[in-house]
Design a protein around this motif. Sequence first.
Motif, PDB file in Angstrom:
ATOM      1  N   PHE A 125       0.983  -1.260  -0.017  1.00 43.72           N
ATOM      2  CA  PHE A 125      -0.019   0.069  -0.066  1.00 43.72           C
ATOM      3  C   PHE A 125       0.853   1.170  -0.029  1.00 43.72           C
ATOM      4  CE2 PHE A 125      -2.481   2.983   2.662  1.00 43.72           C
ATOM      5  CZ  PHE A 125      -3.196   3.703   1.701  1.00 43.72           C
ATOM      6  N   HIS A 126       1.919   1.184   0.813  1.00 46.64           N
ATOM      7  CA  HIS A 126       2.905   2.356   0.767  1.00 46.64           C
ATOM      8  C   HIS A 126       3.471   2.573  -0.359  1.00 46.64           C
ATOM      9  CE1 HIS A 126       5.671   5.339   2.532  1.00 46.64           C
ATOM     10  NE2 HIS A 126       6.491   4.590   1.953  1.00 46.64           N
ATOM     11  N   HIS A 127       3.955   1.649  -1.281  1.00 45.05           N
ATOM     12  CA  HIS A 127       4.571   1.570  -2.584  1.00 45.05           C
ATOM     13  C   HIS A 127       3.388   1.903  -3.906  1.00 45.05           C
ATOM     14  CE1 HIS A 127       8.926   0.853  -2.138  1.00 45.05           C
ATOM     15  NE2 HIS A 127       8.422   0.502  -0.882  1.00 45.05           N
ATOM     16  N   ASN A 180      11.559  12.572   3.774  1.00 45.41           N
ATOM     17  CA  ASN A 180      12.057  11.689   2.878  1.00 45.41           C
ATOM     18  C   ASN A 180      10.854  11.624   1.703  1.00 45.41           C
ATOM     19  OD1 ASN A 180      14.234  10.605   3.696  1.00 45.41           O
ATOM     20  ND2 ASN A 180      13.252   8.811   4.876  1.00 45.41           N
ATOM     21  N   HIS A 181       9.570  11.721   1.987  1.00 43.56           N
ATOM     22  CA  HIS A 181       8.742  11.591   0.879  1.00 43.56           C
ATOM     23  C   HIS A 181       8.433  12.747   0.039  1.00 43.56           C
ATOM     24  CE1 HIS A 181       8.281   7.989   3.336  1.00 43.56           C
ATOM     25  NE2 HIS A 181       8.201   7.571   2.284  1.00 43.56           N
ATOM     26  N   ALA A 182       8.792  13.985   0.640  1.00 42.59           N
ATOM     27  CA  ALA A 182       8.431  15.331  -0.014  1.00 42.59           C
ATOM     28  C   ALA A 182       8.804  15.230  -1.394  1.00 42.59           C
ATOM     29  CB  ALA A 182       8.866  16.446   0.796  1.00 42.59           C
ATOM     30  N   TRP A 200      16.728  10.641  -2.478  1.00 42.00           N
ATOM     31  CA  TRP A 200      17.449   9.342  -2.512  1.00 42.00           C
ATOM     32  C   TRP A 200      16.271   8.473  -2.155  1.00 42.00           C
ATOM     33  CZ3 TRP A 200      18.203   5.664   1.721  1.00 42.00           C
ATOM     34  CH2 TRP A 200      19.165   4.851   1.515  1.00 42.00           C
ATOM     35  N   HIS A 201      15.340   8.785  -1.502  1.00 38.31           N
ATOM     36  CA  HIS A 201      13.994   7.949  -1.086  1.00 38.31           C
ATOM     37  C   HIS A 201      13.128   7.683  -2.214  1.00 38.31           C
ATOM     38  CE1 HIS A 201      11.809   5.372   1.566  1.00 38.31           C
ATOM     39  NE2 HIS A 201      10.652   6.147   1.200  1.00 38.31           N
ATOM     40  N   ARG A 202      13.214   8.832  -3.135  1.00 37.12           N
ATOM     41  CA  ARG A 202      12.577   8.645  -4.233  1.00 37.12           C
ATOM     42  C   ARG A 202      12.806   7.373  -5.273  1.00 37.12           C
ATOM     43  NH1 ARG A 202       8.913  12.420  -6.588  1.00 37.12           N
ATOM     44  NH2 ARG A 202       8.293  11.779  -8.669  1.00 37.12           N
ATOM     45  N   HIS A 204      14.012   4.639  -3.980  1.00 37.27           N
ATOM     46  CA  HIS A 204      13.431   3.495  -3.554  1.00 37.27           C
ATOM     47  C   HIS A 204      12.050   3.085  -3.768  1.00 37.27           C
ATOM     48  CE1 HIS A 204      12.671   0.078  -0.904  1.00 37.27           C
ATOM     49  NE2 HIS A 204      11.426   0.895  -0.372  1.00 37.27           N
ATOM     50  N   HIS A 205      11.286   4.267  -4.149  1.00 40.83           N
ATOM     51  CA  HIS A 205       9.856   4.316  -4.842  1.00 40.83           C
ATOM     52  C   HIS A 205       9.698   4.137  -6.315  1.00 40.83           C
ATOM     53  CE1 HIS A 205       7.188   4.869  -0.985  1.00 40.83           C
ATOM     54  NE2 HIS A 205       8.438   5.429  -0.689  1.00 40.83           N
ATOM     55  N   SER A 206      10.829   4.283  -7.067  1.00 38.99           N
ATOM     56  CA  SER A 206      10.783   4.342  -8.285  1.00 38.99           C
ATOM     57  C   SER A 206      10.165   2.955  -9.185  1.00 38.99           C
ATOM     58  CB  SER A 206      12.331   4.561  -8.892  1.00 38.99           C
ATOM     59  OG  SER A 206      12.211   4.262 -10.418  1.00 38.99           O
TER      60      SER A 206
HETATM   61 ZN   LIG Z   1       8.648   5.393   1.480  1.00 38.82          ZN
END
Ligand SMILES: [Zn+2]
Length: 280
Positions: A125-127, A180-182, A200-202, A204-206
């Motif tokens: 759900f987060h991804h 992280n999510h901005a 950097w965290h973006r 991870h969501h790519s």
């Molecule tokens: Zn995240």
Amino acid sequence: MTGAFGSYLTLVASVLLLALVFYPFELLAPAEKHQTLGKRLFNLAYIPFFLAVAVLILQPIANSIAVLVFAVTVGGALPRLIAQPASPAHQVVFALAYAVWWDLWQYWLHRLQHRVPWLWETHRFHHSETALNSSTQGRHHLLHHVLTFLFYLPVLVVTGWYTPHYLAVFVMFRLWGFVNHANIRVRLGVATPLFSGPQWHRIHHSTLAEHQDKNFATFFPFIDMLFGTYYRPRRNEFPPTGLRDAEHSAPLREATVGPFVAWYRNTPVRRFRFAKWIGG
Ligand SMILES: [Zn+2]
Ligand SMILES: [Zn+2]
């Protein structure tokens, strides 16, 4: 109950206030332009509901288990080895050590969630966020929190009732999720390996193949370096985000029954029935 309800209201208010603070920056310098406001509003509407269950129902259960763990471990290992950090300098060192220890633990739980199919369902759900923004930090299924608490028990055994100063706790567990999510076009330059940030965290969501299973840490990218999952984004690399399989079901379903339906679909009993039905 009044105390717990008061903490719940404070928590919801602080989360919504932070969302309000970050929003203008996301409008001024967006990593991804023209995001739909509806996706952000969905998260902001979901957060008070999931926090109600997390704070008013799960937290008291978690507290009772923690008290039991402290009783069995005589307060945890750390309080028996060192005195409570008192001076501001000690508190900073302790907060940093705690954050590294917490992030090492989080790193492996997070990797497991990506590796083991039935754990992935608690994180999916987060991804599923296709418009990554600061409110995504609260877009977690309740099962993610149950799992986090269960895996947190080893941390409790070590740290006991020691926790960093409340300001450090605020930065780590409230503010950093927003950072992280901005949806902000900001680069950390030479500090990229030291502290995680939006770019950097973006990664991870790519949705892009070269970014899969990279950048698992919450605070310290050097943990990913240590275990071979570090990806340093190029200067203008702000990829699209979401699920790779493009199997985006309704967000309400993902937020509620999604994991249970997926688990049921993958049970041996269900597979057996399905095989019979198709004549296999
Ligand atoms: Zn995240
Ligand atoms: Zn993840």
